[in-house]
Design an enzyme around this catalytic site. Structure first.
Site, PDB file in Angstrom:
ATOM      1  N   ARG A 153      31.603  46.006  52.187  1.00  0.00           N
ATOM      2  CA  ARG A 153      31.573  47.321  52.848  1.00  0.00           C
ATOM      3  C   ARG A 153      31.500  48.458  51.848  1.00  0.00           C
ATOM      4  NH1 ARG A 153      36.234  44.567  56.211  1.00  0.00           N
ATOM      5  NH2 ARG A 153      36.797  44.185  54.059  1.00  0.00           N
ATOM      6  N   ILE A 154      32.264  48.363  50.751  1.00  0.00           N
ATOM      7  CA  ILE A 154      32.250  49.469  49.768  1.00  0.00           C
ATOM      8  C   ILE A 154      30.947  49.431  48.967  1.00  0.00           C
ATOM      9  CG2 ILE A 154      33.442  50.506  47.799  1.00  0.00           C
ATOM     10  CD1 ILE A 154      36.054  49.231  48.920  1.00  0.00           C
ATOM     11  N   ARG A 235      38.694  45.394  40.559  1.00  0.00           N
ATOM     12  CA  ARG A 235      40.014  44.960  40.112  1.00  0.00           C
ATOM     13  C   ARG A 235      39.948  44.657  38.625  1.00  0.00           C
ATOM     14  NH1 ARG A 235      42.118  46.617  43.813  1.00  0.00           N
ATOM     15  NH2 ARG A 235      43.585  45.717  45.281  1.00  0.00           N
ATOM     16  N   GLU A 264      47.013  46.182  34.272  1.00  0.00           N
ATOM     17  CA  GLU A 264      47.398  47.579  34.495  1.00  0.00           C
ATOM     18  C   GLU A 264      48.825  47.667  35.057  1.00  0.00           C
ATOM     19  OE1 GLU A 264      44.136  48.377  37.344  1.00  0.00           O
ATOM     20  OE2 GLU A 264      45.688  48.671  38.876  1.00  0.00           O
ATOM     21  N   HIS A 282      43.416  53.849  38.432  1.00  0.00           N
ATOM     22  CA  HIS A 282      43.329  53.164  39.732  1.00  0.00           C
ATOM     23  C   HIS A 282      43.489  54.165  40.889  1.00  0.00           C
ATOM     24  CE1 HIS A 282      43.901  48.994  41.758  1.00  0.00           C
ATOM     25  NE2 HIS A 282      43.288  49.837  42.577  1.00  0.00           N
ATOM     26  N   ILE A 283      42.556  55.109  40.965  1.00  0.00           N
ATOM     27  CA  ILE A 283      42.659  56.172  41.975  1.00  0.00           C
ATOM     28  C   ILE A 283      41.420  56.257  42.870  1.00  0.00           C
ATOM     29  CG2 ILE A 283      44.277  57.630  40.689  1.00  0.00           C
ATOM     30  CD1 ILE A 283      41.775  59.342  39.841  1.00  0.00           C
TER      31      ILE A 283
END
Ligand code: GLV
Length: 329
Positions: A153-154, A235, A264, A282-283
């Site tokens: 989807r992304i 990821r 992370e 990671h935003i």
């Protein structure tokens, strides 16, 4: 009243919603260690997590636990074999973050290609003394070839944006997407190797699994164009960060944009020493509206999975729906 743990700081109004249904134990502080998480889960029926590892030992320490609701689309922190063995439901928050995350992938790709962060650091350091024809020459995005690895989807939302930049879109995925989606996105399937050779800008948007560990390492980076960029919004662990730092240092590839890292919040020290990489903590899903939507969806899942609220028994996003209705084991 059933008891739940909210393992992370979260919007207070979501806590208020949860309190309408549950006795809420809220960790509004530092991330819980595995031992502290186990201790806090001992008497809980449900939990809301965001990246906290939940495995067989966690579930064994929480004999009443029936659902763990993850406030993220990715759930590689859940050991799903352990969830299934214990008849514990996992839920996640897909879809609500697609467009926001695709926007951010685009931002990182653009920043890497056009050296936005690197040139900003230069300016802030007071090094901008004169105009120069070759100052921070980058790679074009408009009219170039976008390579998407992970056409879910992304990935599709990202590819859709490429139309406005008149880009050719190639993609690699575990399986080809439906012909009508390929047609809508004007996207052509490639093997991973062919994609890496052809793409000007490679973006990674695939889930992290044992199979996707180090999808990009030294051998893959060696296939890429020296003018190419690599963006990871998926990821940590999908890229071999040490190999990438070396490829950036030696200019094997032009630049990278990274929102996620192996181990992370630690970042490989070599990545911190190279100029041609944009690093963010990671935003990718972190717009105000989207993080609120994710938190509320995580609450919806928890409320419904624990058999209360308007969707009692029908959580919107079960990861392992086969355990619904089964007794905890
Ligand atoms: C963020 O990384 C997510 O998986 O939602």
């Amino acid at each position: 009243m059933q008891k739940i743990l909210v393992a992370r700081p979260i919007f207070p109004e979501v806590i208020d919603r949860l309190k309408q249904y549950f006795d809420v134990d809220w960790n509004d502080g530092e991330t819980l260690s595995p031992e502290a998480l186990n201790a806090r889960l001992a008497d809980k029926d449900g939990a809301l997590t965001a990246g906290d590892p939940v495995n067989a030992a966690t579930l064994a320490a929480a004999p009443k636990l029936r659902v763990v609701s993850q406030m993220a689309v990715g759930y590689n922190n859940f050991d799903m074999a352990a969830f299934n063995a214990a008849n514990v439901l996992g839920t996640n928050t897909p879809d609500v973050l697609n467009e926001t995350t695709a926007d951010f992938g685009w931002a990182l790709m653009m920043a890497a290609a056009r050296r936005v962060a690197e040139s900003e650091h230069f300016l802030r350091a007071g090094k901008w003394g004169k105009w120069s024809f070759d100052m921070f020459l980058g790679s074009d995005v408009y009219g170039s070839t976008l390579g998407v690895i992970g056409m879910g989807r992304i990935g599709q939302a990202l590819a859709r944006r490429a139309r406005g930049f008149d880009m050719r879109v190639i993609y690699h995925n575990r399986s080809r997407v439906a012909p009508e989606i390929e047609a809508e996105l004007n996207a052509e399937y490639r093997s991973k190797e062919d994609l890496l050779k052809e793409a000007d800008h490679v973006v990674l948007v695939l889930p992290y699994t044992a199979d996707s560990h180090h999808t990009i390492g030294a051998a893959e980076l060696a296939l890429m164009k020296p003018t190419a960029t690599l963006t990871n919004i998926a990821r940590g662990g999908i890229v071999d960060d040490a190999a990438l730092a070396e490829a950036l240092r030696t200019r094997r590839i032009a630049a990278a944009g990274l929102d996620v890292f192996e181990g992370e919040p630690s970042v490989h020290p070599a990545l911190l020493t190279v100029e041609n990489v944009v690093l963010t903590p990671h935003i990718a899903s972190a717009s105000e509206a989207t993080r609120r939507a994710m938190a509320n969806l995580a609450a919806d899942n928890l409320i419904a999975a624990l058999g209360v609220g308007p969707r009692a028994g029908r959580p919107p996003n079960p990861i392992n729906p086969g355990v619904l209705g089964k007794a905890r084991s």
